[in-house]
Write a protein that holds these residues in place. Structure first.
Motif, PDB file in Angstrom:
ATOM      1  N   LYS A  44       0.835  -1.195   0.000  1.00 53.56           N
ATOM      2  CA  LYS A  44       0.000   0.000   0.000  1.00 53.56           C
ATOM      3  C   LYS A  44       0.871   1.248   0.000  1.00 53.56           C
ATOM      4  O   LYS A  44       1.997   1.232   0.497  1.00 53.56           O
ATOM      5  N   ARG A  45       0.331   2.304  -0.535  1.00 55.76           N
ATOM      6  CA  ARG A  45       1.035   3.584  -0.550  1.00 55.76           C
ATOM      7  C   ARG A  45       1.326   4.048   0.879  1.00 55.76           C
ATOM      8  O   ARG A  45       2.347   4.671   1.142  1.00 55.76           O
ATOM      9  N   SER A  46       0.423   3.722   1.806  1.00 56.37           N
ATOM     10  CA  SER A  46       0.611   4.138   3.196  1.00 56.37           C
ATOM     11  C   SER A  46       1.848   3.479   3.820  1.00 56.37           C
ATOM     12  O   SER A  46       2.491   4.071   4.683  1.00 56.37           O
ATOM     13  N   SER A  47       2.201   2.269   3.375  1.00 57.23           N
ATOM     14  CA  SER A  47       3.407   1.638   3.920  1.00 57.23           C
ATOM     15  C   SER A  47       4.658   2.378   3.483  1.00 57.23           C
ATOM     16  O   SER A  47       5.629   2.461   4.230  1.00 57.23           O
ATOM     17  N   LYS A  48       4.621   2.952   2.292  1.00 57.52           N
ATOM     18  CA  LYS A  48       5.735   3.787   1.836  1.00 57.52           C
ATOM     19  C   LYS A  48       5.822   5.044   2.698  1.00 57.52           C
ATOM     20  O   LYS A  48       6.916   5.459   3.094  1.00 57.52           O
ATOM     21  N   ASP A  49       4.676   5.640   3.002  1.00 56.41           N
ATOM     22  CA  ASP A  49       4.657   6.839   3.840  1.00 56.41           C
ATOM     23  C   ASP A  49       5.183   6.537   5.243  1.00 56.41           C
ATOM     24  O   ASP A  49       5.981   7.303   5.785  1.00 56.41           O
ATOM     25  N   TRP A  50       4.726   5.432   5.833  1.00 51.98           N
ATOM     26  CA  TRP A  50       5.210   5.046   7.157  1.00 51.98           C
ATOM     27  C   TRP A  50       6.723   4.850   7.141  1.00 51.98           C
ATOM     28  O   TRP A  50       7.427   5.277   8.055  1.00 51.98           O
ATOM     29  N   LYS A  63      -1.454   2.742  -5.388  1.00 54.35           N
ATOM     30  CA  LYS A  63      -2.523   3.476  -4.737  1.00 54.35           C
ATOM     31  C   LYS A  63      -3.491   2.494  -4.123  1.00 54.35           C
ATOM     32  O   LYS A  63      -3.635   1.357  -4.584  1.00 54.35           O
ATOM     33  N   GLU A  64      -4.184   2.931  -3.091  1.00 53.56           N
ATOM     34  CA  GLU A  64      -5.104   2.053  -2.330  1.00 53.56           C
ATOM     35  C   GLU A  64      -6.179   1.436  -3.257  1.00 53.56           C
ATOM     36  O   GLU A  64      -6.581   0.312  -3.080  1.00 53.56           O
TER      37      GLU A  64
END
Length: 168
Positions: A69-75, A163-164
């Motif tokens: 997920k894109r959020s894992s890249k952000d984290w 993207k999600e």
């Protein structure tokens, strides 16, 4: 070769991340009553989250070739920056501590004054503080190198982060 070093460093960082995670959990209540501890606690939490996020990126993304997920890249990226701050702080503090023996003597004197339960003689305390300083110096260097490599791999394997909406 570079990816092998990254793998080794990833697994070397995990035991310390687990210890830091336990420390964060135990000190959370203390930090809420003492706001001066919030920043160091935040940096420890960044290292814990970064270590697990980078291992997830390595195992599932790079090795498993699965989309993340894109959020894992952000984290991963946000906590990488916090880890860089921690690594630079710990490296600089350890270098000062090791190259300036008067700072170590002052720290030992303060430790003896504040803790009446400290049953170590001065030579043992100096050996202990020196050993811990070398360990943290090595850990800080490994962490800094790992973070720099992670940020490079995030750019290189950017296609793994979708993207999600595309994940379904």
């Amino acid at each position: 070769m570079k990816l092998t070093i990254y793998r080794i460093f990833s697994f070397l960082l995990m035991p310390v991340a687990v210890l830091f995670g336990i420390t964060v959990l135990f000190l959370l209540g203390v930090a809420l009553s003492n706001p001066a501890m919030l920043l160091p606690l935040f940096l420890l939490a960044c290292i814990v989250i970064y270590s697990f996020a980078s291992l997830n990126f390595l195992i599932k993304g790079i090795d498993g070739k699965k989309y993340l997920k894109r959020s894992s890249k952000d984290w991963l990226k946000v906590n990488a920056y916090g880890s860089i701050v921690f690594a630079i702080l710990i490296i600089s503090e350890c270098l000062v501590f090791l190259f300036h023996p008067e700072v170590m003597k002052e720290t030992m004197a303060q430790a003896k004054q504040t803790s009446t339960q400290l049953n170590m003689n001065e030579a043992d305390l100096k050996t202990y503080l020196t050993s811990v300083s070398y360990f943290l110096l090595v850990y800080g260097i490994v962490l800094l190198i790992h973070v720099i490599m992670s940020l490079q791999y995030v750019k290189q394997y950017n296609y793994l982060f979708q993207k999600e909406k595309n994940m379904e």
